[in-house]
Every structure is written in C-alpha cells, then in structure tokens.
Design an enzyme around this catalytic site. Structure first.
Site, PDB file in Angstrom:
ATOM      1  N   PHE A 274     -11.945  -3.734  -6.229  1.00  0.00           N
ATOM      2  CA  PHE A 274     -11.862  -4.777  -5.150  1.00  0.00           C
ATOM      3  C   PHE A 274     -11.127  -4.033  -3.753  1.00  0.00           C
ATOM      4  O   PHE A 274     -10.201  -4.454  -3.267  1.00  0.00           O
ATOM      5  CB  PHE A 274     -11.013  -5.852  -5.421  1.00  0.00           C
TER       6      PHE A 274
ATOM      7  N   ASN B 211     -20.156  -4.443  -8.962  1.00  0.00           N
ATOM      8  CA  ASN B 211     -19.455  -5.572  -9.649  1.00  0.00           C
ATOM      9  C   ASN B 211     -18.128  -4.795 -10.217  1.00  0.00           C
ATOM     10  O   ASN B 211     -18.222  -4.170 -11.041  1.00  0.00           O
ATOM     11  CB  ASN B 211     -20.186  -6.476 -10.299  1.00  0.00           C
TER      12      ASN B 211
ATOM     13  N   ASP C 124      -6.877  -5.326  -6.937  1.00  0.00           N
ATOM     14  CA  ASP C 124      -6.499  -6.376  -5.613  1.00  0.00           C
ATOM     15  C   ASP C 124      -7.362  -7.438  -5.632  1.00  0.00           C
ATOM     16  O   ASP C 124      -8.202  -7.189  -4.318  1.00  0.00           O
ATOM     17  CB  ASP C 124      -6.138  -5.457  -4.492  1.00  0.00           C
TER      18      ASP C 124
ATOM     19  N   CYS D  73      -3.275 -13.173  -5.048  1.00  0.00           N
ATOM     20  CA  CYS D  73      -3.060 -13.910  -3.610  1.00  0.00           C
ATOM     21  C   CYS D  73      -3.321 -15.219  -3.643  1.00  0.00           C
ATOM     22  O   CYS D  73      -3.448 -16.099  -2.692  1.00  0.00           O
ATOM     23  CB  CYS D  73      -3.865 -13.261  -2.584  1.00  0.00           C
TER      24      CYS D  73
ATOM     25  N   ASP E 140     -16.204  -1.696  -4.933  1.00  0.00           N
ATOM     26  CA  ASP E 140     -16.394  -3.088  -4.299  1.00  0.00           C
ATOM     27  C   ASP E 140     -17.726  -3.265  -4.294  1.00  0.00           C
ATOM     28  O   ASP E 140     -18.599  -2.751  -4.207  1.00  0.00           O
ATOM     29  CB  ASP E 140     -15.667  -2.948  -2.864  1.00  0.00           C
ATOM     30  N   SER E 141     -17.921  -4.634  -3.869  1.00  0.00           N
ATOM     31  CA  SER E 141     -19.507  -5.419  -3.768  1.00  0.00           C
ATOM     32  C   SER E 141     -19.944  -5.204  -2.361  1.00  0.00           C
ATOM     33  O   SER E 141     -21.050  -5.526  -2.251  1.00  0.00           O
ATOM     34  CB  SER E 141     -19.523  -6.672  -4.203  1.00  0.00           C
TER      35      SER E 141
ATOM     36  N   ARG F  12       0.805  -1.113   0.115  1.00  0.00           N
ATOM     37  CA  ARG F  12      -0.170   0.119   0.156  1.00  0.00           C
ATOM     38  C   ARG F  12       1.002   1.077   0.069  1.00  0.00           C
ATOM     39  O   ARG F  12       0.547   2.147  -0.826  1.00  0.00           O
ATOM     40  CB  ARG F  12      -1.120  -0.076   1.104  1.00  0.00           C
TER      41      ARG F  12
END
Length: 440
Positions: free
Chosen positions: A239, A310, A331, A371, A261-262, A223
C-alpha cells in the site's frame, strides 16, 4: 456570530460537555428552541437550563452540535476563528515544522486543535483546507485568509486550496467541493521536504487529485522510525501510495525496496522522486515470481521496483514463489468507516499480517499500521497476536507507534487518536543465522 438557537440536554447527559467533549449527539437532545439552520451558532444548556457551551448546529448529522467554546462571553465570530488558528500554527512553529519553506505538516487537526471539522495541511507555500462539518464549511471563506496570515508570519504562503471531498461530509448533509479559496492555485505537482534519518527526503504531492489533502502527513515520524530498521535490507512496502516509506528506507541504506500499490500514477510519483534522489528505479513491472533477482542486481546503490497490483494477491504470490524479505511494511487505507465494519476489517488486517509474517526472514521486521479510529489499539494488538500464532512465528513487539505531534490528541477528545502501529521482529529459531543488516 450570535447564537440563534438553544438546545437543552436530557437529564444526566451533560457530563461529557462539562468535561470538554466537543460533540453533542442527537440522542442527548431534550429540546430545541429557535430556528437554527445548518452552521448556525447554538447554545447548549443542561436539563435545568444552566448554560454549558456554544457551538455550530448540524441538523443532518448524528452529531447535532460541534462545540467550540465553554466561555459564555465568547461569540463565535471572526476573532474566535483567528485566535484558534494562530494558536494552532504557533504549536507547529514550536515543533520546528515551519522552519523549512518547502516543508510539510498538519497545521490544524480539527477538534483536537479546538477547531471542529477543520483540517489544514501545509505543502511548502500551499495550504490545503478540508471543511468536514457544517460549521467549518460555513466559515471556510473567512478561514482561508486567516490561516494564510498566521502561517505567513513564519514562511511564505502562495495559496489556500480546498479539498473538502471526504465522505464524512455526506453525514453533515454537505456536497463535496474543491478549488482555490485564497491566493494562487497550486501547480500539478509540488515537491516538499520531510526530515529523514539523515538528510531531508524530497517527495512530490498532487494537491488537486492526490489522496486526502495530497499526502499522508500523519506517517512522517513513523517513516523515519521504520527506516531505521531498513539498513541493507530487502523491503516490501505494501500500500505504498507515492512511496514515502520507500524513500526513507532507501535513504537509510535499504538494498532494494518493492512498492506495491493499485495506483499507477502514485507509483509514478514514487519513481520520479527516487530517480531525482539518484536511486535506481526498475523499468517496467516486477512479478512476485521474479524472486530476488532484481534485488541481487543492486550493488551499493539503493534500488526501487514498483508493482501496480492488488496487495493481497501480491503477498500470496510471494508466498507461493518462496520469496522473502527482511522488512515488510503494511500501511493499508482505512478499513473501518462505521462500527458495523469492525469485524470484517479485523479479518482483513489479520490476513495481511498473517501472510506478511510468512514471507519474512528470521529476525525480519514487520511494520504494520491501522488508521481506522474505530479499531482500538488493544484489538489491533490482538489481531497481530492471532496472525503470528496462525503463521507459526514467534514475534516480539519492538515499538508501538502513533500520530506525530502535529496531529495532537486532546485529552477530552480521545476520538482524535486514530493512527496505531507496531514494529515487530520475527524471533529466530535454533540454527537460524543472525541477521545484521537491519539496525535500529
């Protein structure tokens, strides 16, 4: 705990154990004697019967033993857990991660810290424990006061909370479990600090209901790195979860950050942290078709806009609307949970990068991450190359990113390396104006 069983490996299957790898797979087992139950201690021997190592038995998993010691004289009792926990905490203290009472870091990184299946994260005075193997699960009540004791030497500890809810427990035959293990239960929201480019960044963590143990501490160093490219920039943080990358970018001088983001509650946490820091938070929701009107309204003060939708669809809407950014951060969550998902995940990563590169301005920065441990660093680079080729953009890799030092990787356990990232630059074409807003 004394050993209650003995596993003899098949001929030729002992080399990984001798080299210090902590996993015994079911296919390597020749014979099992005794009557060990899940979580019991077993000895592991080579095909000739020579003792090799000792660990915890897991009959429901393909990883039937997770090894803890290669010292035949060591019993896996409370002292075995205590000294390993103390050693793990000492490393974080050496890294300077226990100097701030309100800091956050990973204290125990499972096999890479010699503690198979055990993860412990710190959020200020609260510790969050994940027991992801039967051995760690059986010992978690014993572990909680030991880890609290080790950390309390450096900073106050008020409680240890369990978040053993990861799907990996299914493979161990374990049901999800959560709740206080030691001391006080955590409050609904904990505010912690993380080192930024300049001043510390404060963000909120929901220990009880947040993702993983509450936050993604493995991106702390990244970050800061990505924020160094965000000065004066319009940033898309895809995300975003609770806006960690966005908060760092704004602190580094970003002009405008759009979080996508959702999760509405996660975006609300991002907005609260930004408002507390004095940045402008947009009311309501912004559509991709709003183009740069929102960013133009921010003068001198960083501005955050949150979009609950989304990510894949939002990126395409930006492309259709002709919207562009100086920096795009990707991310996403883990896409690969088993080997059969690698190809599908590779297509998803490529799709994200492909559209992101299309909406970046000349000399724009793409920070892209995975990840998924089963997706290799080499394959991730090839995916980025394919996305750039298909997007018709000439791209440079500026930095390769990974896990911070509180998520160490044991050389004998390469599976501990899972996080990979690239900071890329879209090279300008002839006639493109030079960009000076983003700086390393």
């Amino acid at each position: 705990m004394p050993s209650v069983g003995r596993i003899v490996l098949k001929s030729g299957r002992d080399k990984p154990v001798r080299n210090g790898h902590p996993w015994i797979f079911s296919g390597a087992v020749g014979t099992l004697s005794g009557d060990p139950q899940g979580g019991d201690v077993v000895d592991v021997c080579d095909a000739e019967g020579a003792w090799l190592a000792r660990g915890h038995y897991s009959p429901s998993s393909q990883i039937v033993v997770r090894l803890m010691t290669w010292d035949e004289d060591e019993d896996l009792d409370g002292d075995a857990w205590r000294w390993r926990l103390t050693r793990a905490v000492a490393l974080r203290a050496r890294l300077g991660l226990l100097a701030d009472p309100d800091g956050a870091c990973r204290l125990v990184h499972a096999e890479s810290d010699g503690l198979p299946g055990l993860v412990v994260d710190r959020y200020g005075p609260w510790l969050v424990l994940q027991a992801l193997s039967v051995g760690a699960d059986a010992a978690r009540a014993r572990i909680a006061p030991l880890i609290a004791e080790a950390v309390a030497v450096h900073v106050p500890v008020r409680g240890v909370y369990e978040r053993s809810t990861d799907d990996v427990r299914d493979k161990e035959g374990l049901a999800p479990t959560a709740g206080p293990l030691w001391g006080e239960p955590p409050p609904p929201s904990v505010t912690v600090r993380e080192r930024g480019v300049a001043d510390p960044i404060a963000f909120d963590v929901d220990i009880v209901a947040g993702h993983k143990t509450g936050a993604y501490l493995d991106q702390a160093t990244n970050r800061r790195t990505v924020a160094g490219w965000c000065g004066g920039a319009d940033v898309l943080n895809a995300f975003s979860y609770t806006g960690g990358f966005a908060l760092h970018a704004l602190a580094a001088g970003a002009r405008h950050v759009v979080n996508v983001d959702s999760s509405g509650p996660a975006l609300a946490q991002a907005a609260a942290a930004a408002a507390r820091a004095g940045w402008v938070v947009a009311d309501g929701r912004e559509d991709a078709e709003d183009a740069d009107a929102g960013a133009a309204a921010a003068t001198g003060t960083g501005r955050m806009t949150n979009v609950e939708t989304n990510v894949f669809g939002y990126l395409r809407a930006c492309r259709a609307a002709g919207r562009s950014f100086d920096v795009v951060i990707l991310d996403p969550p883990k896409f690969v949970h088993h080997a059969g998902q690698v190809d599908k995940a590779a297509r998803a990563y490529k799709d994200l990068m492909y559209v992101a590169l299309q909406i970046l301005r000349p000399e724009g920065i793409l920070a892209t991450f995975s990840c998924s441990g089963l997706l290799t660093t080499d394959l991730f680079g090839k995916i980025a190359f394919g996305a750039a080729t298909d997007a018709g953009r000439d791209v440079q890799i500026l930095e390769r990113l990974g896990q911070p030092a509180d998520h160490p990787v044991r050389l004998a356990f390469p599976e501990g390396a899972y996080l990979k990232g690239l900071v890329c630059r879209v090279m300008p074409g002839r006639g493109d104006e030079a960009v000076t807003t983003s700086t390393a």
